[in-house]
Design an enzyme around this catalytic site. Sequence first.
Site, PDB file in Angstrom:
ATOM      1  N   CYS A 313       0.811  -1.301   0.106  1.00 50.13           N
ATOM      2  CA  CYS A 313       0.126  -0.137   0.032  1.00 50.13           C
ATOM      3  C   CYS A 313       0.946   1.191  -0.107  1.00 50.13           C
ATOM      4  CB  CYS A 313      -0.965  -0.012   1.086  1.00 50.13           C
ATOM      5  SG  CYS A 313      -1.486  -1.538   1.899  1.00 50.13           S
ATOM      6  N   ARG A 342       6.320 -11.815   5.300  1.00 50.65           N
ATOM      7  CA  ARG A 342       5.584 -11.626   6.603  1.00 50.65           C
ATOM      8  C   ARG A 342       6.140 -12.706   7.372  1.00 50.65           C
ATOM      9  NH1 ARG A 342      -0.586 -10.281   4.937  1.00 50.65           N
ATOM     10  NH2 ARG A 342      -0.070  -8.626   3.366  1.00 50.65           N
ATOM     11  N   GLN A 360       1.235 -10.905  -3.743  1.00 56.93           N
ATOM     12  CA  GLN A 360      -0.271 -10.639  -3.506  1.00 56.93           C
ATOM     13  C   GLN A 360      -0.643 -10.133  -5.307  1.00 56.93           C
ATOM     14  OE1 GLN A 360       0.028  -7.570  -0.516  1.00 56.93           O
ATOM     15  NE2 GLN A 360      -1.732  -8.577   0.411  1.00 56.93           N
ATOM     16  N   ASP A 362      -2.297  -7.350  -6.041  1.00 56.48           N
ATOM     17  CA  ASP A 362      -2.783  -6.240  -5.070  1.00 56.48           C
ATOM     18  C   ASP A 362      -3.162  -5.096  -5.870  1.00 56.48           C
ATOM     19  OD1 ASP A 362      -2.976  -5.138  -2.691  1.00 56.48           O
ATOM     20  OD2 ASP A 362      -1.193  -4.846  -2.152  1.00 56.48           O
ATOM     21  N   HIS A 364      -4.525  -0.565  -5.511  1.00 59.63           N
ATOM     22  CA  HIS A 364      -5.281   0.438  -4.515  1.00 59.63           C
ATOM     23  C   HIS A 364      -5.817   1.175  -5.459  1.00 59.63           C
ATOM     24  CE1 HIS A 364      -2.132  -1.428  -2.149  1.00 59.63           C
ATOM     25  NE2 HIS A 364      -2.848  -1.358  -1.321  1.00 59.63           N
ATOM     26  N   LYS A 444     -15.426  -3.877   4.723  1.00 62.08           N
ATOM     27  CA  LYS A 444     -14.935  -4.512   3.554  1.00 62.08           C
ATOM     28  C   LYS A 444     -15.786  -5.751   3.112  1.00 62.08           C
ATOM     29  CE  LYS A 444     -12.465  -7.938   6.723  1.00 62.08           C
ATOM     30  NZ  LYS A 444     -11.484  -8.714   7.191  1.00 62.08           N
ATOM     31  N   HIS A 490      -8.232  -1.026  -0.918  1.00 64.42           N
ATOM     32  CA  HIS A 490      -7.369  -2.065  -1.255  1.00 64.42           C
ATOM     33  C   HIS A 490      -8.003  -3.439  -1.638  1.00 64.42           C
ATOM     34  CE1 HIS A 490      -4.735  -0.278   2.043  1.00 64.42           C
ATOM     35  NE2 HIS A 490      -5.850   0.228   2.516  1.00 64.42           N
TER      36      HIS A 490
HETATM   37 ZN    ZN Z   1      -3.381  -2.178   0.681  1.00 62.67          ZN
END
Ligand code: ZN
Length: 616
Positions: A313, A342, A360, A362, A364, A444, A490
């Site tokens: 992010c 992680r 990910q 991912d 945004h 979410k 996200h």
């Molecule tokens: Zn994010």
Amino acid sequence: MTLLELAKKEGKAKVAIAARVGGALKDLSAPAPDGAAVAWVTPTDPDGIEIVRHSTAHVMAAAVKNLFPEARITIGPAIENGFYYDFDVETPFTPEDLARIEEKMAEIVRADHPFTREDLPKADALKRFPGEPYKIELIGDIPDPVVSLYQVDGFLDLCRGPHVPSSGKIGAYKLMHTAGAYWRGDSKNRMLTRIYGCAFASKKELDAHLRLLEEIKKRDHRKLGRELDLFSINDDIGPGLILWHPKGATVRRIMEDFWRTEHARAGYDLVFSPHIARLELWRVSGHLDFYRQSMFSAIEVEGQDYQLKPMNCPFHIQIYKSKIRSYRDLPVRYAELGTVYRYEPSGTLHGLLRVRGFTQDDAHLFLRPDQLDEEIFSLLDFTLFVLRRFGFEKYDVYLSTRPEKYAGSLENWAKAEAALKSALERKGLPYAVDPGEGVFYGPKIDIKIKDMLGRSWQCSTIQVDFNNPERFDAAFVGPDGSGQRAIMIHRALMGSLERFFGVLVEHYAGAFPTWLAPVQVDVLPVTDKQADYGRDTVAALRKAGVRVEGDFRNEKLGFKIRESQLRKVPYALVIGEREVTQKQVTPRRRGGEQLPSMPLDEFVGILRGETDNQST
Ligand SMILES: [Zn+2]
Ligand SMILES: [Zn+2]
């Protein structure tokens, strides 16, 4: 009159194993109440099956004590699909021991011994368990002055009950395996031996469950990953870190190609960001406060602390902030296949499903508040499109709303929750609300996909965020020239490529559809005489963009076909003398279906039909 006598009077004695009287579950040997309503509990009720499972644990403990009198008993609850019981023994039970215990249980069941209950003052109960220190300890912990004991076939246990009336009433069961377990789950205590068993109301249900377990074992992505040479995890590299072998990497490349193409098409800009960044960045983002236990230790570079990224992010926010944005520029959508790291305790790692480094899918999104509705709707649409392409048609959908502690204004929360809700409703997606389960920064939607075996996997998430735009001051210039705060979303659709790939392997049992298969076609000449034509066929297919391999070994055709099937290649092209003279190929599908002979072009057309239908 006992409940059993009442059951007989009502013609329920055959099916009832217990009763619910005024909210409490009772043994059938308990007295029938005067006037209070009685609901009969049968083995097919959720309460009933739990009683059956727990009663089976007693019967098993009775069998164990009969065969191994020195075993010390502890506790044996019902669990999902069965039960367990923990014993303190010098040497853990072997599979042969389990078989003997099962036989003994069958004897106890055949003899149909009654389960009897006694209620005793604690002092008296303590005397009933000589040589059973765990029971003594448990009785000591019970605050009530009176405790209940149950007996079946001479085996006495401390228990709240209720139980089936007699051992003949337990259903179908099977002892599965043993495992070590600490007394009271505390590693400072003694290690006990736990026996796990399955128990169901009927043999039919037990068999179905055992078949499912067999199928799950067959589909285990770690096993298939080895057999199909897809990936490995290597102790020299480190636990939780994945090596993608060429075949697995091919599937991943196709997943990524599809993902990138569709994201570009859906109006996303694709970006890249580094794997480490200054620690300070994670202080601003709040990760140091909220997420530190999941982050690796910092790395010192020239006297400055850097951090392996646990998320993407902040990078995307910095790209957004690299210039002034007008309200007309929004929405801005940045997508990245971003690899994050992680910390997970080594004991929790599991194949591709739980790892320490993963990518990910991912993105945004930066929006004006008035764009929330439309954006979330098209995002949901896009998510389902991607999941369907990978063969997932069934989902469990959850909408998580505002928790007690939250960032952002109540007005925005209400707007965002309404936007998420209306998108779900417009898509006609049934969903469950998890009240208060949103992240502190916004509500979410979580989507769990259901695989071929009906198992659920959490993959997609769509999260509205009011907090990060504030922390990083992500803004845009409004129509009146004033600075306004952007709203951020996200979202990840597959979640982690590693995990999603693991789920795909299990979903398809390694037999990927043609568009994903690492090798789509095996060319199998019958003898050496057809080798040249075979090689030409391989070359022509490769030129047409087909992922193809040829098997030119001097082996019997049957052997080559079997191997191709084991490798789960969608098509085998058998090339014999007839194919050579007629300049044709004879395709054979993975499942064994034989297609008619056809020119190579026609076969390429079939493959195209199976791979191109994705770009709808
Ligand atoms: Zn994010
Ligand atoms: Zn019990």
